[in-house]
Design a protein around this motif. Structure first.
Motif, PDB file in Angstrom:
ATOM      1  N   VAL A   1       2.541   1.789  -3.421  1.00 18.48           N
ATOM      2  CA  VAL A   1       1.402   2.484  -4.383  1.00 18.48           C
ATOM      3  C   VAL A   1       1.476   3.788  -4.384  1.00 18.48           C
ATOM      4  O   VAL A   1       1.479   4.456  -5.290  1.00 18.48           O
ATOM      5  CB  VAL A   1       0.167   1.666  -4.362  1.00 18.48           C
TER       6      VAL A   1
ATOM      7  N   ARG B   1      -2.047  -1.399  -7.939  1.00 20.91           N
ATOM      8  CA  ARG B   1      -1.637  -2.464  -6.950  1.00 20.91           C
ATOM      9  C   ARG B   1      -1.169  -3.646  -7.576  1.00 20.91           C
ATOM     10  O   ARG B   1      -0.183  -4.392  -7.396  1.00 20.91           O
ATOM     11  CB  ARG B   1      -2.912  -2.613  -5.925  1.00 20.91           C
TER      12      ARG B   1
ATOM     13  N   ASP C   1       0.837  -1.154  -0.169  1.00 20.85           N
ATOM     14  CA  ASP C   1       0.020   0.214  -0.185  1.00 20.85           C
ATOM     15  C   ASP C   1       0.868   1.385   0.047  1.00 20.85           C
ATOM     16  O   ASP C   1       0.682   2.214  -0.688  1.00 20.85           O
ATOM     17  CB  ASP C   1      -0.840   0.008   1.245  1.00 20.85           C
TER      18      ASP C   1
ATOM     19  N   GLU D   1       2.342  -5.278  -7.835  1.00 17.74           N
ATOM     20  CA  GLU D   1       2.664  -6.798  -7.236  1.00 17.74           C
ATOM     21  C   GLU D   1       3.297  -7.536  -8.144  1.00 17.74           C
ATOM     22  O   GLU D   1       4.280  -8.263  -7.929  1.00 17.74           O
ATOM     23  CB  GLU D   1       1.290  -7.416  -6.720  1.00 17.74           C
TER      24      GLU D   1
END
Length: 159
Positions: A33, A66, A30, A70
């Motif tokens: 991001v 996100r 988070d 990842e």
């Protein structure tokens, strides 16, 4: 098929640059991001000129970033640039030992701007709590909505 911009490779490289600038800190997805968004839209946050264009709906990038981040982190972990760190706080990522050397050999004006802006981000944002970062982003997102509302809609006539 995704193009080269904002692909897992590019976003993964930006994550390595952010993690190198914030080393030895471990960052969760988070936070990465938000920092990645800050990296490419730094001008909106009072920093260096933004690297990516100031498109009206750029706030929407956060919602899709996100999953791409990842994927990019997995690529960079396989390449030995990012370490996965497990702690009582959860899972996070940190620049691997050879990440700084890797970033140092990259030569392009784009990478140079990313590295310089990542240093600004490391000083400006990296030690904010996640809640503080989100609050700062919220203020910026509000400006983007106002900016978008002030632009006339794009129309085209079909003949």
């Amino acid at each position: 098929m995704r193009g080269p911009l904002n692909s897992p490779v590019e976003v993964g490289l930006r994550a390595v640059i952010i993690l190198t600038a914030t080393y030895p800190r471990t960052l969760d997805v988070d936070t990465l991001v938000l920092l990645d968004h800050s990296l490419v839209h730094s001008g909106d946050l009072g920093g260096p000129t933004s690297i990516h264009p100031d498109l009206p709906m750029r706030s929407g990038e956060i919602g899709i970033k996100r999953a791409i981040l990842e994927d990019g982190l997995l690529l960079m972990m396989r390449a030995g640039m990012v370490d996965l760190v497990m702690s009582t706080d959860g899972m996070g990522y940190r620049a691997a030992d050879n990440a700084a050397a890797f970033v140092g050999v990259l030569e392009s004006s784009y990478v140079t701007r990313l590295v310089e802006t990542a240093q600004w981000i490391a000083e400006e944002f990296a030690y904010d709590t996640h809640a503080e970062m989100r609050q700062r982003m919220r203020a910026t997102l509000g400006r983007w909505v106002e900016e978008f509302d002030s632009h006339p809609p794009i129309t085209s006539e079909v003949q």
